[in-house]
Design a protein around this motif. Structure first.
Motif, PDB file in Angstrom:
ATOM      1  N   THR A 163       0.824  -1.205   0.000  1.00  8.81           N
ATOM      2  CA  THR A 163       0.000   0.000   0.000  1.00  8.81           C
ATOM      3  C   THR A 163       0.858   1.255   0.000  1.00  8.81           C
ATOM      4  O   THR A 163       2.019   1.240   0.419  1.00  8.81           O
ATOM      5  CB  THR A 163      -0.920   0.041   1.234  1.00  8.81           C
ATOM      6  OG1 THR A 163      -0.107   0.112   2.424  1.00  8.81           O
ATOM      7  CG2 THR A 163      -1.827  -1.185   1.299  1.00  8.81           C
ATOM      8  N   VAL A 164       0.267   2.342  -0.475  1.00  6.10           N
ATOM      9  CA  VAL A 164       0.962   3.631  -0.484  1.00  6.10           C
ATOM     10  C   VAL A 164       1.366   4.021   0.939  1.00  6.10           C
ATOM     11  O   VAL A 164       2.486   4.481   1.174  1.00  6.10           O
ATOM     12  CB  VAL A 164       0.073   4.713  -1.122  1.00  6.10           C
ATOM     13  CG1 VAL A 164       0.664   6.099  -0.898  1.00  6.10           C
ATOM     14  CG2 VAL A 164      -0.094   4.443  -2.614  1.00  6.10           C
ATOM     15  N   GLY A 165       0.464   3.818   1.894  1.00  5.70           N
ATOM     16  CA  GLY A 165       0.778   4.174   3.278  1.00  5.70           C
ATOM     17  C   GLY A 165       1.968   3.400   3.812  1.00  5.70           C
ATOM     18  O   GLY A 165       2.850   3.959   4.473  1.00  5.70           O
ATOM     19  N   VAL A 193      -3.053  13.694   9.589  1.00  8.42           N
ATOM     20  CA  VAL A 193      -3.780  14.140  10.774  1.00  8.42           C
ATOM     21  C   VAL A 193      -2.834  13.940  11.956  1.00  8.42           C
ATOM     22  O   VAL A 193      -2.367  12.824  12.206  1.00  8.42           O
ATOM     23  CB  VAL A 193      -5.081  13.343  10.974  1.00  8.42           C
ATOM     24  CG1 VAL A 193      -5.715  13.685  12.320  1.00  8.42           C
ATOM     25  CG2 VAL A 193      -6.061  13.635   9.834  1.00  8.42           C
ATOM     26  N   LEU A 194      -2.538  15.025  12.651  1.00  8.41           N
ATOM     27  CA  LEU A 194      -1.557  14.992  13.742  1.00  8.41           C
ATOM     28  C   LEU A 194      -2.210  14.608  15.062  1.00  8.41           C
ATOM     29  O   LEU A 194      -3.422  14.379  15.144  1.00  8.41           O
ATOM     30  CB  LEU A 194      -0.861  16.345  13.852  1.00  8.41           C
ATOM     31  CG  LEU A 194      -0.110  16.822  12.597  1.00  8.41           C
ATOM     32  CD1 LEU A 194       0.542  18.171  12.852  1.00  8.41           C
ATOM     33  CD2 LEU A 194       0.930  15.788  12.166  1.00  8.41           C
ATOM     34  N   ALA A 195      -1.406  14.557  16.106  1.00  9.86           N
ATOM     35  CA  ALA A 195      -1.860  14.092  17.414  1.00  9.86           C
ATOM     36  C   ALA A 195      -2.931  14.986  18.028  1.00  9.86           C
ATOM     37  O   ALA A 195      -3.677  14.542  18.910  1.00  9.86           O
ATOM     38  CB  ALA A 195      -0.670  13.973  18.365  1.00  9.86           C
ATOM     39  N   GLY A 222       2.021  10.784  12.941  1.00  8.97           N
ATOM     40  CA  GLY A 222       0.666  11.181  12.583  1.00  8.97           C
ATOM     41  C   GLY A 222       0.050  10.148  11.660  1.00  8.97           C
ATOM     42  O   GLY A 222       0.697   9.164  11.270  1.00  8.97           O
ATOM     43  N   PHE A 223      -1.206  10.344  11.302  1.00  7.81           N
ATOM     44  CA  PHE A 223      -1.927   9.424  10.417  1.00  7.81           C
ATOM     45  C   PHE A 223      -1.911   9.969   8.995  1.00  7.81           C
ATOM     46  O   PHE A 223      -2.452  11.051   8.729  1.00  7.81           O
ATOM     47  CB  PHE A 223      -3.375   9.248  10.886  1.00  7.81           C
ATOM     48  CG  PHE A 223      -3.500   8.584  12.225  1.00  7.81           C
ATOM     49  CD1 PHE A 223      -3.196   7.240  12.399  1.00  7.81           C
ATOM     50  CD2 PHE A 223      -3.912   9.311  13.339  1.00  7.81           C
ATOM     51  CE1 PHE A 223      -3.306   6.626  13.628  1.00  7.81           C
ATOM     52  CE2 PHE A 223      -4.038   8.705  14.583  1.00  7.81           C
ATOM     53  CZ  PHE A 223      -3.726   7.362  14.732  1.00  7.81           C
TER      54      PHE A 223
END
Length: 516
Positions: A163-165, A193-195, A222-223
């Motif tokens: 996967t890209v992630g 998306v940070l903490a 982060g996500f």
């Protein structure tokens, strides 16, 4: 007796045999039965569903709108975690068995799971020459779409399910990496998306420190919710040259020369013993010589590494023209050479003709069904490692691999490593040519012990300023880990963005010495 009754009778006998022998016995000693009867058909269903879904969503242009909604949902989950006082680390809610990494992360059971259902290709911008994708879009998906409209990724890692992630937060490599670098080096933007629940975009110019720190961080900053990746025009064929080479010194010399030649679009080596290898160099072309076409992706064709070995056994060079997408996924059907240990007769012509269209089984399903017994056996009697070392140390590295594990074939893939300030960069301020040495298989040395033998390899790699891919089992202690990787920027940003309370440190997340 009708065919259905006959098959039903066989199924009843098979189930009775499992009951008598026990499921653990069958899974460990006759795993191919379970794989062929259950995992292969199930893998086909998975693939058809995801490809049809991706195609429909892209054609209906609904992905961008749905994407924004999904990002807001992730932000909501993170803010709720903060509102409830935190208390535990966060991680993605994707089950550990779905990842291509051989590890099944136990942290998923103790950490706060943030659900991230993002698997779409959002946009192809041919003017800017970038594709914007969500983190769970995989390489099979991306190539199917891009190649159909005349584009491709400069670096397209081999296996369909990557996967890209995973490639952004870990790393990825392909036989074009001697020109373009690792997967992270073709990425131009990340959205995270940070903490604190905020959404941040980072590029070389905007939030530059974060842009450099994200690769190899394994989701501990982060996500990731989207990435923009460079694309280049595609051509229909790869003109591939096979050159068998003998004698280790000569192998290293020829491989280095091929890797330094930027006229080669693709460079790859498969080493079959300490003193024998086949070096492959390829270029893109729109025209193929009809009598030299080899559609290696067809289900009845020999596994690629076996086909390559025929040039070594015949002691002759050769040239073939391979369809581009089939070249990209040339090792997928046999999972490099791992499938020969799972289905020993998988490369038999009869099996290929009858069942090759279902191969390979999904790696995620193999993990899900392996059980604790086979996992322990696999860990103690099997090696899956990718070590990245400077090209100038290739001969010493292959020799050390031979002494410590004696696993063949070895995969050799060159890549250019530019200077930087993230976790992985050359020792100096100049770009340097490295090589990925991939060892996948059963060690043939008598003294093999998983922890001790891997630690010897890790020690060698640290000494030559190399790196270990983090999808594999890592046995270094914390001090050794941060000797191998540059943690200066990483630790600075973890403090700056409040990650220490929200995410585990990358060492604690992936290293065996830290996991319980």
């Amino acid at each position: 007796m009708s065919p259905l009754l006959y098959l039903g009778g066989l199924l009843v006998l098979f189930l009775l045999w499992i009951r008598v022998k026990g499921l653990d016995y069958v899974v460990v000693h006759q795993r191919w039965i379970f794989v062929c009867l259950f995992l292969l058909p199930l893998s086909v269903v998975f693939d058809v569903y995801y490809y049809v879904r991706a195609w429909l969503i892209f054609k209906m242009c609904s992905a961008p709108k749905l994407h924004d909604q999904r990002v807001r949902d992730i932000q909501r989950q993170v803010r709720e975690w903060r509102k409830n006082g935190g208390g535990t680390y966060m991680c993605t809610g994707r089950p550990g068995w779905l990842t291509v990494s051989l590890r099944v992360g136990k942290y998923k059971k103790t950490h706060k799971n943030i659900m991230i259902n993002m698997m779409d290709i959002l946009e192809v911008d041919t003017e800017r020459q970038v594709v914007r994708v969500e983190p769970l879009a995989n390489m099979g998906q991306v190539t199917a779409l891009l190649n159909s409209i005349g584009w491709t990724l400069p670096v397209l890692p081999e296996l369909d399910d990557l996967t890209v992630g995973g490639l952004v937060m870990g790393t990825g490599i392909e036989s074009s990496s001697h020109v373009y670098g690792l997967f992270q080096h073709i990425c131009v933007a990340y959205e995270l998306v940070l903490a604190d629940g905020s959404l941040v975009r980072c590029t070389e110019e905007e939030n530059s420190d974060l842009f450099h720190a994200v690769p190899w961080s394994c989701g501990t900053l982060g996500f990731l919710v989207a990435a923009e990746i460079k694309i280049v025009p595609a051509k229909a064929w790869v003109k591939l040259r096979y050159e068998p080479v003998r004698d280790l010194e000569n192998i290293c010399k020829r491989f280095t020369e091929a890797s330094e030649n930027k006229q080669n679009t693709f460079v790859e080596g498969i080493q079959y013993s300490l003193d024998s290898a086949v070096i492959m160099t390829g270029t893109l072309t729109d025209h193929a010589e009809p009598d030299k076409i080899n559609r290696i992706g067809l289900h009845f064709k020999p596994w690629f590494f076996k086909h390559v070995e025929s040039y070594l056994k015949g002691d002759h060079s050769g040239v073939e023209f391979i369809p581009l997408r089939q070249y990209y996924h040339r090792h997928t059907r046999s999972i490099f050479w791992e499938l020969q240990d799972i289905i020993p007769f998988g490369n038999n012509p009869v099996f290929r003709w009858l069942f090759g269209w279902m191969v390979p089984p999904k790696i995620s399903l193999l993990k899900l069904t392996q059980g604790e017994t086979i996992r322990r056996l696999y860990e103690q009697h099997h090696v899956v490692q990718d070590m990245l070392v400077p090209m100038k140390h290739l001969q010493a590295a292959i020799t050390r691999f031979h002494q410590e594990i004696n696993v063949y074939p070895l995969w050799l893939c060159p890549f250019l490593l530019p200077p930087g300030r993230g976790m992985v960069h050359p020792k100096g301020q100049q770009e340097e040519l490295y090589v990925d040495i991939g060892a996948y298989g059963e060690p043939k040395v008598k003294h093999f012990e998983a922890r001790a033998s891997t630690r010897q390899l890790e020690k060698f790699v640290r000494e030559v300023h190399g790196f270990q891919m983090l999808y594999a089992d890592v046995y270094m202690d914390r001090e050794e880990f941060w000797e191998m990787f540059d943690g200066q920027l990483y630790h600075k940003l973890r403090a700056e963005f409040g990650c220490k309370e929200a995410f585990p440190e990358v060492y604690d997340k992936i290293c065996k010495s830290a996991r319980h």
